[in-house]
Design a protein around this motif. Sequence first.
Motif, mmCIF file in Angstrom:
data_model
loop_
_atom_site.group_PDB
_atom_site.id
_atom_site.type_symbol
_atom_site.label_atom_id
_atom_site.label_comp_id
_atom_site.label_asym_id
_atom_site.label_seq_id
_atom_site.Cartn_x
_atom_site.Cartn_y
_atom_site.Cartn_z
ATOM 1 N N THR A 78 0.737 -1.336 0.088
ATOM 2 C CA THR A 78 0.170 0.008 -0.040
ATOM 3 C C THR A 78 0.833 1.130 -0.176
ATOM 4 O O THR A 78 0.549 2.219 -0.663
ATOM 5 C CB THR A 78 -1.045 0.006 1.067
ATOM 6 O OG1 THR A 78 -1.556 -1.297 1.447
ATOM 7 C CG2 THR A 78 -1.912 0.918 1.310
ATOM 8 N N LEU A 79 1.811 1.285 0.752
ATOM 9 C CA LEU A 79 3.024 2.605 0.726
ATOM 10 C C LEU A 79 3.527 2.728 -0.538
ATOM 11 O O LEU A 79 3.836 3.714 -0.843
ATOM 12 C CB LEU A 79 3.912 2.168 1.930
ATOM 13 C CG LEU A 79 3.245 2.219 3.424
ATOM 14 C CD1 LEU A 79 4.352 1.891 4.401
ATOM 15 C CD2 LEU A 79 2.661 3.682 3.653
ATOM 16 N N CYS A 115 6.353 9.371 -3.034
ATOM 17 C CA CYS A 115 6.886 10.174 -1.906
ATOM 18 C C CYS A 115 7.467 8.974 -0.941
ATOM 19 O O CYS A 115 8.548 9.178 -0.490
ATOM 20 C CB CYS A 115 6.092 11.173 -1.148
ATOM 21 S SG CYS A 115 5.833 12.395 -2.316
ATOM 22 N N ALA A 116 6.469 7.930 -0.741
ATOM 23 C CA ALA A 116 6.689 6.911 0.035
ATOM 24 C C ALA A 116 7.822 5.990 -0.450
ATOM 25 O O ALA A 116 8.877 5.470 0.101
ATOM 26 C CB ALA A 116 5.598 5.969 0.396
ATOM 27 N N CYS A 117 7.781 5.860 -1.877
ATOM 28 C CA CYS A 117 8.894 5.081 -2.795
ATOM 29 C C CYS A 117 10.172 5.734 -2.532
ATOM 30 O O CYS A 117 11.371 5.131 -2.100
ATOM 31 C CB CYS A 117 8.740 4.931 -4.098
ATOM 32 S SG CYS A 117 7.062 3.628 -4.617
ATOM 33 N N GLU A 118 10.520 6.986 -2.433
ATOM 34 C CA GLU A 118 11.713 7.724 -2.151
ATOM 35 C C GLU A 118 12.267 7.377 -0.834
ATOM 36 O O GLU A 118 13.510 7.263 -0.461
ATOM 37 C CB GLU A 118 11.509 9.377 -2.435
ATOM 38 C CG GLU A 118 12.643 10.202 -2.010
ATOM 39 C CD GLU A 118 12.347 11.644 -2.285
ATOM 40 O OE1 GLU A 118 13.626 12.357 -2.123
ATOM 41 O OE2 GLU A 118 11.154 11.813 -2.343
ATOM 42 N N ALA A 119 11.259 7.494 0.185
ATOM 43 C CA ALA A 119 11.607 7.107 1.648
ATOM 44 C C ALA A 119 12.252 5.540 1.638
ATOM 45 O O ALA A 119 13.055 5.440 2.323
ATOM 46 C CB ALA A 119 10.554 7.529 2.556
ATOM 47 N N ILE A 120 11.398 4.880 1.120
ATOM 48 C CA ILE A 120 11.887 3.352 1.285
ATOM 49 C C ILE A 120 13.057 3.164 0.468
ATOM 50 O O ILE A 120 13.740 2.253 1.254
ATOM 51 C CB ILE A 120 10.525 2.659 0.853
ATOM 52 C CG1 ILE A 120 9.194 2.706 1.658
ATOM 53 C CG2 ILE A 120 11.030 1.067 0.524
ATOM 54 C CD1 ILE A 120 8.078 1.870 1.024
ATOM 55 N N CYS A 121 13.598 3.742 -0.580
ATOM 56 C CA CYS A 121 14.511 3.530 -1.206
ATOM 57 C C CYS A 121 15.849 4.020 -0.533
ATOM 58 O O CYS A 121 17.063 3.394 -0.575
ATOM 59 C CB CYS A 121 14.558 4.191 -2.484
ATOM 60 S SG CYS A 121 13.623 3.371 -3.697
#
Length: 440
Positions: free
Chosen positions: A179-180, A185-191
Motif C-alpha cells: 500500500t505504501l 514520496c513513500a517510494c523515495e523514503a523506502i529506497c
Amino acid sequence: MFCAEKNSYLQLVCAMEPRVINKAVDRAMGKKVLDLPCAKFHPLGLTSARPSIYAPHIDITRSRLGFGRVGLRLLNRDLHSPDYLIQLQAIHTMLDQVQISENAMFLINLNVVHRLTELLDSRDPVIREKVCIILTHLAGYYQGRQRISACPNLYFRLMWLCIRDKKEIRFAAAYTFRTLCRDRCACEAICKVDDLIENMLKIVQNEFTGIVLIHLKSMKNLFEYDPIVPLKANAFQVMFGLFKNSDPRIVSEAMECMSQLCKHDVGKILADKYDLTFFLRPYMKCDNYDVVMSAVGLLCYTTLTKRSKWRAKEVTRELTVTLMHLCHAPSMPLLQLRSIQALINLCDCPDIRKHVRQLWKRKVQLIMIRTHEEWDGTMETTSMGLETGHNYRTMCIELTETIKNDYGDNAEVVNVHSYLRRLQEKKNQLLKIIDSTPYS
C-alpha cells in the motif's frame, strides 16, 4: 458496553448499569434476554452482523471507549495503557474505527502513526498483526502516507517483521509495504532505507507464494522509481530466476519488475547478455493471459538495442507470426499496444522490415481497434466494472484497470479516449515504418 455487531466498545460515560439498558432494549424489541455476552454471536445470526475477528476478553463492565471525538482521543491514549486488557481492546476498536474515513482522518491528525510504530515491537503477535492492518488502512490516505513517511523507523521495523515474524504477520506487513509503495514520496523514503531492497530480494527467493506475490508488486513500483539500487543488488538475476517458477502469477509479476529494470541502460545490457529476446518466445505462447501480457511488455524493452534486433532476425518468422496474432485481439487493447510497439522496434532492422512488408502489411491494415463506446476501460467484464459504468475516468480499481497516462499530475487516472487515440497512432506509425526504405 460492548456492541457485538460493531465489535467495539460504544459507551463512554453512562449513569446506569449498561446491562440494564441492554435488557430493556431487548425486551422492547421482543428479543430473548440472555445474560452471557457470547450468546450474541449465535450461529443463526446474520453473517454480516458478526465480526470476523472478535475482541478478546470481553468485559462489558470495563468498557469506557466511545465513537465520538472524545472517545477517539481516549482510544489513542489507551494504546499505551499499562493495563494489557485495555491496550488490546483499544487495538481492536481502532481497527474498526479506521474503516470510517472521518475517524481515520481524525486519528491521523492525532499522530496515531507514531504510537502504532512503537507497538510494532510488541511481544504480543496479535498486537503486531493488528497494527500492520491498521497502518495499511491509514496508508490508503494521502495524509496517512505523509505521516508514515515522517517515521523512518517504521520501514525498518516492517522489514524486520517481514523477515523474522510469523507467516500471518509477514503477510500483513508485506501488504502494508504494498500500500505504501503506491505513492512516489513513500517510494523515495523506502529506497533510502539501508539494505531494504536487498532484504526484499532475499525474501522473494524463499517465501510462500502469496507473500512473494505481494512483495513483487511492491518492488515493481520501487524499481520504477529508482532502478539503480536494485540493479546493484543483482535484482536482474533474481527476477530472471523467478521466470522458472511454477506459479504463473509470480512469473508475470517478475516480468513486470524486469521491464522496469530494462528501462535503464545497464538493464538493456544485461538483457542482451542473457538473451531475453530468445528466452521470451515460449512465454508469448503461454496459456495464461497475464504471462503473455507481461512477456510482450518486457519484449518492448529488450528489442531496443541493435544486438537484440540482429539476434531476433534469426527467428524473424516465428516472432512476427506470434506478434501479428496478438495484434488482432481487439478485446485486449493493452496487449495490442504492446505487440504493435514490439513490431515497431523490430522493424528498425531492414531484414525484418522487408519480411513484414512482404507478408504482413495487409494484415497490419486489418487490425481492429475498439471504440470508446465498446470499451469501459477494463480488460474483462466484471461485476465491479459494471457497477462503475462511465465513472471509470475517476475511479481506480486494482487488478482491473488497465490503462494510465504516462505523465502528468493524474497519471493513475483512466482516460479511454486518449488511450485509444494513442493505439491508433501506433498502428499508423507501424504502417509508416513498414513502407519506409533505408537510405541508399
